[in-house]
Write an enzyme that holds these catalytic residues in place. Structure first.
Site, short mmCIF file in Angstrom:
data_model
loop_
_atom_site.label_atom_id
_atom_site.label_comp_id
_atom_site.label_asym_id
_atom_site.label_seq_id
_atom_site.Cartn_x
_atom_site.Cartn_y
_atom_site.Cartn_z
N LYS A 236 0.83 -1.21 0.00
CA LYS A 236 0.00 0.00 0.00
C LYS A 236 0.87 1.26 0.00
CE LYS A 236 -1.76 0.77 3.96
NZ LYS A 236 -0.81 1.82 4.41
N THR A 237 1.87 1.31 0.86
CA THR A 237 2.72 2.50 0.94
C THR A 237 3.47 2.72 -0.37
OG1 THR A 237 2.98 2.16 3.32
CG2 THR A 237 4.58 3.61 2.24
N ASP B 83 -4.38 7.88 3.26
CA ASP B 83 -3.89 6.56 3.67
C ASP B 83 -4.76 6.01 4.81
OD1 ASP B 83 -2.23 4.35 3.86
OD2 ASP B 83 -0.78 5.34 5.17
N GLU B 84 -4.84 4.68 4.91
CA GLU B 84 -5.59 4.01 5.99
C GLU B 84 -7.01 4.59 6.12
OE1 GLU B 84 -4.49 1.42 7.25
OE2 GLU B 84 -2.31 1.47 7.48
N GLN C 187 -9.59 -4.50 7.52
CA GLN C 187 -8.73 -4.17 8.65
C GLN C 187 -9.24 -2.97 9.43
OE1 GLN C 187 -4.34 -4.87 8.13
NE2 GLN C 187 -4.85 -4.83 5.95
N ARG D 257 -0.75 -11.22 10.08
CA ARG D 257 0.56 -10.78 10.58
C ARG D 257 1.63 -11.84 10.33
NH1 ARG D 257 -0.25 -6.41 9.64
NH2 ARG D 257 -2.18 -7.25 8.82
#
Length: 683
Positions: free
Chosen positions: A49-50, A241-242, A272, A633
């Protein structure tokens, strides 16, 4: 060939010689090179994503968009710094004109330009949490909430949390009380009065707190058209973002700023969205296509973190949520072992399994810091902390405070320590300082008086008497009344009565009963007034009582707890000096992290998902998303465990625990099941 578009109204962009097709996968490339207009990027866990956002900024610059016309919004200072660092590295230079930062940082920057419209000077100050607490305490004092009234009124920390929730949800304080703090509903009128006074004091002092930075930003945009138009024109492209973590205020700010040009790209993962308890609203991302019917939706589903087997299970986990953007994570990595489901007899056996498996993996070459144990709440790891301590396996807690070192745990156990050892000065002073009107200096005076009385009692023992009112510690406490102030003197008899009850031989034989008596004697009310997360802390203490049922000797229970205090909490360490420790963490605190090996423990209905969450469909969906975050994770190995029983040492077992409904939703072919043959062994 890389797709391009040219914005004719701008000068030609600077060529950066970036080969987008080589450096991005097709899904990332589609999002990075998206044409103008609203866009929703559903970026799955571990999908880069980043990287996508960073290259999007570079692409816009290449198309001729001036850096000062781009706004990049993130949620944390760490994320903002990382994003800006990556952009600078990609471009080979810093871009001071690029607006990038957290919502609060950008809000602060804009408010500096227009503070006068809100009645503030441009050089207004920002209150940190401690400053806000002090200002609110002065409001409480001036409003007369001291003495007996203060004893029954929520503390500043609790009020600040209420006010923040009301601000972030854009709801009246009365609604916040009704939904989240119903035990304070009888105090609605004075709480609202304090809220008004607090806002008046902030304005008079020309200060804003953290929540004002967003609230006033939105007020500027909605009540001052000229300001709104200025910033709408300024920001041609907005990237967020997010996005799944935005609250009502943040969503409204974004929609308002983007209303003119509509070049809004939001990036996030609805699967998420796990912060509803602090104001995040999953509907912001889920209903984005309704607010922007012409929005393009891009899905980034190629995962670079986990093996296909772990992702197969993750996809099955989230599939049961009815409200979501359907996506299927696909692994870029080669195959690995299947996830493992381990059914344990009780929590002690679960702890033994985790500790043994961690030791085996460590011997096989996996460092401890590349392994993590995740759980829904900190009390789920009590037995594990004890087992790791016995086996001398170093571990760290991501919260920085291990379960047994939390203030409310230490408060309650201080009562037990005082009964077990009347000469424990630390326990004595901690307990008496919980009472109104007694500070550190008063506690020292009381301790000196108590020591004298206790020594006299031991030197000349009184003849045995029938009745609780004549227990030794209680007698010494009763003799301390001459050194008490008025306020403390009013509550001292009730405190002495509590200690008398704890001293009773039948009660002393049950540490669990002692904990419950402390709660019932007034500590429960203290929790409500003192901590914003009252329900969570109350649940911790209830679970501590269940844990204490293993012990039929007070000294043994306290000794076992003391062993756990030698475990170091996690601290920030300089790069390259990380100590090799197993990570213990709640799932919330592990979001954004990854580990080679992950254990998810206590997967029982009522624990994970939590009992409170099952009251609503939204609550259950968020718990399922939380489980999905835990599973994703893991990079190489995943272990899912739950205990069948809460077994009490030397006694009968509690009813059988039901495995988490989330486990029952996973097809059996997606995991391997291990049977524990002996304590700590498996097949």
């Amino acid at each position: 060939m890389t797709r391009e578009y040219v914005l004719q109204s701008f000068r030609p962009g600077v060529r950066l010689h970036i080969d987008y097709e080589r450096e991005l996968n097709p899904q990332q490339l589609a999002a990075v090179t998206a044409p103008p207009g609203p866009a929703l990027v559903i970026a799955g866990a571990g999908s880069g994503k980043t990287r996508t956002l960073t290259y999007r900024v570079a692409f816009l610059l290449e198309q001729g968009v001036p850096p000062e016309r781009i706004l990049l919004l993130t949620f944390t200072n760490k994320a903002a710094r990382e994003m800006m660092r990556r952009v600078a590295e990609l471009l080979g230079q810093e871009l001071p004109g690029l607006w990038g930062g957290t919502f609060h940082a950008i809000g602060h920057r804009i408010l500096r330009h227009h503070a006068e419209l809100l009645g503030y000077p441009r050089d207004f100050s920002i209150l940190d949490r401690e400053d806000a607490r002090q200002l609110l305490n002065s409001c409480l004092k001036d409003a007369g909430f001291e003495g007996k009234r203060k004893e029954r009124f929520p503390r500043a920390d609790v009020l600040l949390e209420m006010f923040a929730l009301a601000a972030n949800l854009q709801q009246p304080l009365s609604e916040i009380l009704a939904t989240s703090y119903d035990y304070f509903l009888p105090l609605q009128e004075p709480i609202e009065r304090i809220h008004r006074l607090y806002r008046e004091r902030k304005l008079a002092a020309r200060v804003m707190d953290f929540d004002d930075l967003l609230g006033f930003w939105l007020e500027l945009l909605t009540r001052h058209p000229e300001v709104c138009e200025h910033w709408q024109r300024r920001f041609l492209f907005i990237l967020v973002d997010e996005y799944q973590d935005t609250n009502v205020v943040q969503s409204a700010i974004i929609d308002t700023l983007a209303a003119r040009h509509r070049n809004l790209m939001v990036v996030g993962d609805d699967a998420q969205s796990i912060y509803q308890w602090r104001g995040a609203d999953a509907r912001n991302i889920l209903e984005f296509p309704k607010r922007y019917p012409d929005a393009r939706i891009y899905k980034i589903e190629i995962n670079y973190r986990s093996t296909p087997e772990i992702l197969g299970l993750a996809n099955a986990v989230i599939e049961a949520n009815p409200h979501q953007f359907t996506k299927v994570l696909v692994a870029a990595r080669p195959s690995g072992p299947r996830p493992v489901l381990v059914v344990c007899q009780d929590a002690a056996q679960q702890a033994a399994f985790v500790a043994q498996r961690v030791s085996e993996l460590r011997e096989a070459g996996t460092p401890l810091h590349r392994m993590a144990v995740l759980y829904r709440a900190h009390f789920h790891a009590m037995e594990l902390q004890m087992e790791l301590t016995y086996r001398q396996i170093p571990f760290t807690i991501t919260s920085g405070v291990r379960f047994f070192e939390q203030a409310h745990i230490k408060d309650v156990t201080a009562y037990l320590r005082l009964v077990a050892n009347p000469l424990d000065s630390l326990a004595f002073q901690r307990v008496v300082q919980l009472l109104p009107g007694i500070g550190a200096r008063g506690a020292e005076k009381l301790w000196a008086a108590f020591q004298r009385e206790w020594a006299a009692t031991q030197a000349v023992p009184s003849p045995p008497r029938i009745g609780l009112s004549h227990t030794p510690i209680a007698r010494a406490l009763q003799s301390c009344t001459p050194v008490l102030g008025r306020k403390a003197g009013e509550v001292w008899p009730a405190f002495v009565a509590t200690v008398e009850a704890l001293e009773h031989p039948e009660v002393r034989r049950s540490p669990a009963e002692m904990i419950r008596r402390v709660l019932a004697s007034g500590y429960d009310e203290y929790l409500k007034l003192t901590y914003p997360n009252y329900r969570s802390r109350r649940e911790d203490l209830e679970q501590l009582a269940i844990f204490a049922q293993q012990f039929q000797d007070l000294h043994e229970f306290l000794a076992q707890m003391a062993l756990l205090t030698n475990v170091e909490a996690e601290e920030d360490t300089p790069s390259g000096t990380e100590t090799d420790r197993l990570r213990l963490s709640t799932v919330h605190q592990a979001k954004g992290l990854e580990f080679d090996v992950v254990f998810v423990i206590m997967l029982c209905d009522g624990l994970f998902p939590s009992a409170r969450s099952l009251d609503t469909e939204e609550g259950e969906e968020e718990e399922r998303r939380l489980f999905y975050v835990a599973v994703t994770r893991a990079r190489n190995e995943l272990y899912l465990t739950y205990p069948l029983l809460h077994r009490i040492r030397g006694g009968e077992a509690d009813p059988v625990q039901r495995p988490s409904r989330f486990l029952r939703e996973i097809p059996a072919e997606l995991y391997e099941e291990w049977t524990l043959r002996m304590p700590g062994s498996y097949a």
